[in-house]
Write a protein that holds these residues in place. Structure first.
Motif, mmCIF file in Angstrom:
data_model
loop_
_atom_site.group_PDB
_atom_site.id
_atom_site.type_symbol
_atom_site.label_atom_id
_atom_site.label_comp_id
_atom_site.label_asym_id
_atom_site.label_seq_id
_atom_site.Cartn_x
_atom_site.Cartn_y
_atom_site.Cartn_z
ATOM 1 N N LYS A 1 9.796 -4.600 4.825
ATOM 2 C CA LYS A 1 10.139 -4.247 3.435
ATOM 3 C C LYS A 1 9.500 -2.911 3.040
ATOM 4 O O LYS A 1 9.072 -2.712 1.912
ATOM 5 N N ALA A 2 9.444 -1.993 4.015
ATOM 6 C CA ALA A 2 8.871 -0.663 3.792
ATOM 7 C C ALA A 2 9.973 0.376 3.724
ATOM 8 O O ALA A 2 10.954 0.320 4.470
ATOM 9 N N ILE A 3 9.802 1.349 2.834
ATOM 10 C CA ILE A 3 10.700 2.502 2.747
ATOM 11 C C ILE A 3 10.202 3.562 3.729
ATOM 12 O O ILE A 3 9.027 3.918 3.729
ATOM 13 N N SER B 1 6.208 0.964 14.630
ATOM 14 C CA SER B 1 7.325 1.738 14.077
ATOM 15 C C SER B 1 7.041 3.239 14.047
ATOM 16 O O SER B 1 6.130 3.683 13.345
ATOM 17 N N PRO B 2 7.822 4.050 14.770
ATOM 18 C CA PRO B 2 7.661 5.509 14.689
ATOM 19 C C PRO B 2 7.845 6.033 13.268
ATOM 20 O O PRO B 2 7.142 6.955 12.847
ATOM 21 N N GLU B 3 8.788 5.442 12.517
ATOM 22 C CA GLU B 3 9.045 5.905 11.149
ATOM 23 C C GLU B 3 7.851 5.649 10.239
ATOM 24 O O GLU B 3 7.474 6.497 9.426
ATOM 25 N N GLU B 4 7.239 4.465 10.374
ATOM 26 C CA GLU B 4 6.078 4.173 9.539
ATOM 27 C C GLU B 4 4.875 5.006 9.968
ATOM 28 O O GLU B 4 4.045 5.378 9.135
ATOM 29 N N ALA B 5 4.774 5.316 11.263
ATOM 30 C CA ALA B 5 3.673 6.150 11.741
ATOM 31 C C ALA B 5 3.710 7.527 11.082
ATOM 32 O O ALA B 5 2.677 8.055 10.653
ATOM 33 N N VAL B 6 4.897 8.118 10.995
ATOM 34 C CA VAL B 6 5.042 9.443 10.369
ATOM 35 C C VAL B 6 4.619 9.384 8.903
ATOM 36 O O VAL B 6 3.940 10.289 8.389
ATOM 37 N N LEU B 7 4.990 8.318 8.214
ATOM 38 C CA LEU B 7 4.651 8.182 6.799
ATOM 39 C C LEU B 7 3.141 8.010 6.606
ATOM 40 O O LEU B 7 2.552 8.589 5.685
ATOM 41 N N LYS B 8 2.510 7.242 7.471
ATOM 42 C CA LYS B 8 1.057 7.060 7.395
ATOM 43 C C LYS B 8 0.338 8.403 7.591
ATOM 44 O O LYS B 8 -0.623 8.725 6.887
ATOM 45 N N ALA C 1 -0.492 -0.942 19.626
ATOM 46 C CA ALA C 1 0.943 -1.040 19.354
ATOM 47 C C ALA C 1 1.639 0.208 19.898
ATOM 48 O O ALA C 1 1.034 1.024 20.591
ATOM 49 N N PHE C 2 2.896 0.383 19.565
ATOM 50 C CA PHE C 2 3.747 1.363 20.240
ATOM 51 C C PHE C 2 3.403 2.818 19.914
ATOM 52 O O PHE C 2 3.383 3.673 20.789
ATOM 53 N N VAL C 3 3.142 3.121 18.645
ATOM 54 C CA VAL C 3 3.021 4.518 18.218
ATOM 55 C C VAL C 3 1.645 4.776 17.602
ATOM 56 O O VAL C 3 1.215 4.060 16.694
ATOM 57 N N ARG C 4 0.993 5.808 18.069
ATOM 58 C CA ARG C 4 -0.303 6.213 17.532
ATOM 59 C C ARG C 4 -0.087 7.065 16.279
ATOM 60 O O ARG C 4 0.739 7.980 16.281
ATOM 61 N N PHE C 5 -0.839 6.761 15.207
ATOM 62 C CA PHE C 5 -0.728 7.599 14.015
ATOM 63 C C PHE C 5 -2.034 8.261 13.632
ATOM 64 O O PHE C 5 -2.081 9.044 12.677
#
Length: 251
Positions: free
Chosen positions: A149-151, A185-192, A215-219
């Motif tokens: 439920k994240a944008i 999630s790559p998309e959530e990683a970019v937002l973080k 997990a999959f993507v480092r942020f």
């Protein structure tokens, strides 16, 4: 290089490419093929990867993420203890960013509606609960992820970069001393990453089950912000205090 360090480097390689060869691993870690095979076997036994002919590929578990109801059922007392500690850092008049995680969600009922706060979030549930609290809320626009439920998406990132925050509170799916902070999630990683770049102060909220997980993507690195977590066993705690400021709270 110790076996644990090699194995984390193997997982880091798999985060940037779907399959790695045995030769790639030997070159990256400066180890023999027999050592690389042992590492791959141990990582496969732990469910972190799947061995294929001549190398390995990422386990689907690293890319899988529970839905929001599933997350809400996990480690409730620890998340509430972390949320109570996190809210202590919010001051009257602050502009705050709340990431779309369940621990940040637990913060909302603890926020003071009379504190003249402005809260920006990418969480649809977060925005609804904030509105119920009577707190001034800005919900980012973009693409809705059904699971969390994240944008997310370029529209959300572009909007986020227009703001400056006194405090940013981020969730994470994994915390590891060498692999860093990770999410499926790559998309959530970019937002973080975008939110952290706009902050005076960053807090990463993670219950003890997230530590030593990848997990999959480092942020970000572990020192991206202050880590607020439930109490860790001493052997784990010592490792993390060497790479980040860790604030531990009891449930």
């Amino acid at each position: 290089m110790l076996a644990e360090e090699r194995q984390q480097q193997i997982l880091a390689l798999l985060q940037t490419q779907s399959i790695v060869s045995l030769q790639d691993i030997c070159q990256a870690t400066n180890c023999s093929e027999s050592s690389a095979r042992r590492d791959l076997q141990q990582l496969e036994d732990a469910g972190k990867l799947v061995r294929v002919h001549g190398g390995a590929k990422l386990s689907q578990e690293l890319q899988r993420e529970p839905d929001m109801p599933g997350k809400l059922r996990l480690n409730g007392p620890a998340k509430m203890a972390i949320a109570k500690e996190a809210v202590k850092n919010v001051h009257p008049g602050d502009t705050v960013y709340l990431d779309a995680g369940t621990t940040t969600l637990a913060m909302i009922e603890l926020l003071d509606p009379a504190a003249n706060l402005t809260v920006v979030t990418n969480g649809v549930l977060h925005a609804s609960f904030l509105a119920d609290q009577g707190i001034r809320t800005l919900l980012l626009g973009g693409v809705l992820r059904n699971t969390t439920k994240a944008i997310v998406g370029t529209t959300a990132v572009r909007a986020l970069k227009q703001y400056r925050f006194n405090r940013v509170f981020l969730g994470t799916n994994g915390v590891h001393p060498t692999a860093g902070l990770t999410t499926p999630s790559p998309e959530e990683a970019v937002l973080k990453q975008a939110a952290a770049a706009q902050a005076e102060q960053v807090f990463v909220l993670a219950d003890a089950s997230k530590f030593d997980q990848t997990a999959f993507v480092r942020f970000g690195d572990c020192d991206l912000g202050i880590l607020i977590t439930s109490t860790l066993p001493p052997v784990i705690s010592d490792r993390y205090h060497q790479v980040a400021t860790v604030r531990e709270v009891r449930e």
